[in-house]
Scaffold this active site. Sequence first.
Site, mmCIF file in Angstrom:
data_model
loop_
_atom_site.group_PDB
_atom_site.id
_atom_site.type_symbol
_atom_site.label_atom_id
_atom_site.label_comp_id
_atom_site.label_asym_id
_atom_site.label_seq_id
_atom_site.Cartn_x
_atom_site.Cartn_y
_atom_site.Cartn_z
ATOM 1 N N ALA A 6 3.364 -4.340 -11.078
ATOM 2 C CA ALA A 6 4.392 -3.784 -10.150
ATOM 3 C C ALA A 6 5.758 -3.936 -11.385
ATOM 4 C CB ALA A 6 4.191 -4.348 -8.737
ATOM 5 N N ARG A 7 6.389 -5.002 -10.831
ATOM 6 C CA ARG A 7 7.324 -5.937 -11.211
ATOM 7 C C ARG A 7 6.808 -7.778 -11.793
ATOM 8 N NH1 ARG A 7 7.999 -2.368 -12.688
ATOM 9 N NH2 ARG A 7 10.356 -0.695 -12.338
ATOM 10 N N ALA A 54 1.957 0.294 -17.732
ATOM 11 C CA ALA A 54 0.891 1.167 -17.019
ATOM 12 C C ALA A 54 0.995 3.145 -16.737
ATOM 13 C CB ALA A 54 0.900 0.195 -15.481
ATOM 14 N N GLU A 103 10.557 -9.715 -19.969
ATOM 15 C CA GLU A 103 9.841 -8.434 -21.195
ATOM 16 C C GLU A 103 10.906 -8.817 -22.654
ATOM 17 O OE1 GLU A 103 9.195 -5.304 -18.542
ATOM 18 O OE2 GLU A 103 7.480 -6.516 -17.279
ATOM 19 N N LEU A 143 0.974 -1.149 -0.497
ATOM 20 C CA LEU A 143 -0.151 0.170 0.557
ATOM 21 C C LEU A 143 0.931 1.527 0.328
ATOM 22 C CD1 LEU A 143 -3.187 0.895 0.188
ATOM 23 C CD2 LEU A 143 -2.406 0.829 2.919
ATOM 24 N N GLY A 144 1.564 1.682 -1.556
ATOM 25 C CA GLY A 144 2.245 2.541 -1.331
ATOM 26 C C GLY A 144 1.267 3.742 -2.201
ATOM 27 N N ARG A 145 2.373 4.522 -3.064
ATOM 28 C CA ARG A 145 2.032 6.015 -3.653
ATOM 29 C C ARG A 145 0.471 5.010 -4.997
ATOM 30 N NH1 ARG A 145 8.082 7.043 -3.326
ATOM 31 N NH2 ARG A 145 7.880 5.590 -4.379
ATOM 32 N N HIS A 165 3.851 -3.572 -20.534
ATOM 33 C CA HIS A 165 4.634 -3.061 -18.767
ATOM 34 C C HIS A 165 4.488 -1.826 -20.053
ATOM 35 C CE1 HIS A 165 7.833 -2.612 -16.695
ATOM 36 N NE2 HIS A 165 6.995 -1.914 -16.182
HETATM 37 P P1 NAP Z 1 5.778 3.100 -2.976
HETATM 38 O O1 NAP Z 1 5.169 3.797 -2.778
HETATM 39 O O2 NAP Z 1 7.597 2.559 -2.118
HETATM 40 O O3 NAP Z 1 5.208 1.293 -2.704
HETATM 41 C C1 NAP Z 1 5.626 0.466 -2.583
HETATM 42 C C2 NAP Z 1 5.057 -0.583 -1.485
HETATM 43 O O4 NAP Z 1 5.587 -1.645 -0.656
HETATM 44 C C3 NAP Z 1 4.664 0.094 0.283
HETATM 45 O O5 NAP Z 1 4.527 0.596 0.741
HETATM 46 C C4 NAP Z 1 6.526 -1.164 0.379
HETATM 47 O O6 NAP Z 1 6.749 0.000 2.024
HETATM 48 C C5 NAP Z 1 5.882 -1.856 0.490
HETATM 49 N N1 NAP Z 1 6.718 -2.885 1.011
HETATM 50 C C6 NAP Z 1 8.053 -2.799 0.319
HETATM 51 N N2 NAP Z 1 9.139 -3.809 0.695
HETATM 52 C C7 NAP Z 1 7.735 -4.738 0.984
HETATM 53 C C8 NAP Z 1 7.531 -6.206 1.688
HETATM 54 N N3 NAP Z 1 8.706 -6.645 2.123
HETATM 55 N N4 NAP Z 1 6.616 -6.447 1.879
HETATM 56 C C9 NAP Z 1 5.392 -5.876 1.766
HETATM 57 N N5 NAP Z 1 5.465 -4.675 1.068
HETATM 58 C C10 NAP Z 1 7.299 -3.646 1.373
HETATM 59 O O7 NAP Z 1 6.161 2.803 -4.591
HETATM 60 P P2 NAP Z 1 4.906 2.923 -5.844
HETATM 61 O O8 NAP Z 1 5.126 4.526 -6.596
HETATM 62 O O9 NAP Z 1 3.826 2.227 -5.469
HETATM 63 O O10 NAP Z 1 5.607 1.892 -6.633
HETATM 64 C C11 NAP Z 1 5.300 0.750 -6.587
HETATM 65 C C12 NAP Z 1 5.871 -0.305 -7.437
HETATM 66 O O11 NAP Z 1 5.145 -0.845 -9.445
HETATM 67 C C13 NAP Z 1 7.427 0.079 -8.079
HETATM 68 O O12 NAP Z 1 8.641 -0.474 -7.555
HETATM 69 C C14 NAP Z 1 7.755 -0.496 -9.583
HETATM 70 O O13 NAP Z 1 7.934 -1.440 -9.751
HETATM 71 C C15 NAP Z 1 6.156 -0.458 -10.249
HETATM 72 N N6 NAP Z 1 5.515 0.038 -10.980
HETATM 73 C C16 NAP Z 1 5.432 -0.769 -12.307
HETATM 74 C C17 NAP Z 1 4.611 0.193 -13.295
HETATM 75 C C18 NAP Z 1 4.482 0.205 -14.828
HETATM 76 O O14 NAP Z 1 4.290 0.403 -15.725
HETATM 77 N N7 NAP Z 1 3.692 -1.357 -14.545
HETATM 78 C C19 NAP Z 1 5.040 1.587 -13.378
HETATM 79 C C20 NAP Z 1 5.138 2.104 -12.030
HETATM 80 C C21 NAP Z 1 5.453 1.385 -10.946
HETATM 81 P P3 NAP Z 1 7.343 0.591 2.971
HETATM 82 O O15 NAP Z 1 6.880 1.772 2.186
HETATM 83 O O16 NAP Z 1 7.252 0.738 4.328
HETATM 84 O O17 NAP Z 1 9.202 0.123 2.232
#
Ligand code: NAP
Length: 338
Positions: free
Chosen positions: A239-240, A290, A269, A157-159, A288
């Site tokens: 995500a990934r 999103a 990919e 539950l990040g951004r 990919h």
């Molecule tokens: P974010 O705000 O850092 O959200 C990631 C969440 O995962 C955070 O709440 C983090 O907690 C949590 N987390 C980290 N390690 C964990 C673990 N071991 N177990 C459970 N939760 C864990 O990042 P975001 O901006 O939302 O982006 C998330 C991911 O989406 C990126 O890292 C990227 O790989 C992927 N993404 C994909 C696309 C696409 O084109 N498909 C585009 C953008 C992003 P903490 O805050 O406590 O660290």
Amino acid sequence: MVKPKIYVTRKLPSERAMKLLFEYCDVDLNEESRPPTKEELIEHVKDKDGLLCLLTDKIDKDVLDAAPKLKVISTYSVGYDHIDVEEATKRGIYVTYTPGVLTDAVADHTWALLLAVARRLVEADQCVRQGCWKIAWAPDFMLGTDVYGKTLGIIGLGRIGTAVARRAKGFNMRILYYDKERKLDVEKELGVEFRSLDEVLKESDFVVISVVLTKETYHMIGERELRLMKPTAYLINIARGAIVDTNALVKALEEGWIAGAALDVFEEEPLPKDHPLTKFKNVILTPHIASATTETRARMADLAVDNLLSVLKGEMPKHLVNPEVTKIRPLSEVKMIE
Ligand code: NAP
């Protein structure tokens, strides 16, 4: 002052960003539409002060070893699992990324995937085009599943996860989440409920993966986890790819442990055309994309360039992955632009 030498691994879709790069830097631009090979990457970073890369460029120890002058790596992405950040930090290299500006586009795409898989949109579109729509209306034709009022499980539950949850409020959903720590502010704002990973998997009708890829989250969703999901539930991964064990997912789909999946990211990919995942009607695959909107990609380009130039101006960049690097090499020592 001499202009810093930078390697830009792909042309970015923002006139402002490209103009700024050429104004302040001596730019070596990969003009091709494909990523550089590892050999090309190594060759081009040799004499560079800065690197502006994409998530398809693996910046490992070999690349870093080849770049003794490197001061900053700016990635045009929010994910930075393609960069060996620990090695970069040791060498005093600033690593920057582009969080925030793509959150809403990615959350929108997550919802597009969720709705599409639940209501069989791709299959339905193909049916109309291919002439399988023979009877005007039938009570049991192309039945999907309800979304409104169901339970959504968010892993990470990040951004992006939060933005997905915010949209789910409009669908009157019960929202569960798992994260490595509780997000009390989001719980308060959106009424989301914290659960263990197993509980989220067991109770949700739609499971969205929006966690970051790390050593801990690699194959976080494997056979055991997929077997916990309801046979009527759907898995959505934006995500990934490597967070899900692909072989286990294929088995889950073959054997009906889950109702379907919608995926934007893959362990491999581009996904090969004949990959086992392509044979399921109840799976939606996007390449990919999103974050792929004109506005978002331009914002990402502007931010990636601003981050890179900030470091080379000796200023704190907006989004630094490794703040501890400032103790190893202060900003004053990487300053090249007045
Ligand atoms: P974010 O705000 O850092 O959200 C990631 C969440 O995962 C955070 O709440 C983090 O907690 C949590 N987390 C980290 N390690 C964990 C673990 N071991 N177990 C459970 N939760 C864990 O990042 P975001 O901006 O939302 O982006 C998330 C991911 O989406 C990126 O890292 C990227 O790989 C992927 N993404 C994909 C696309 C696409 O084109 N498909 C585009 C953008 C992003 P903490 O805050 O406590 O660290």
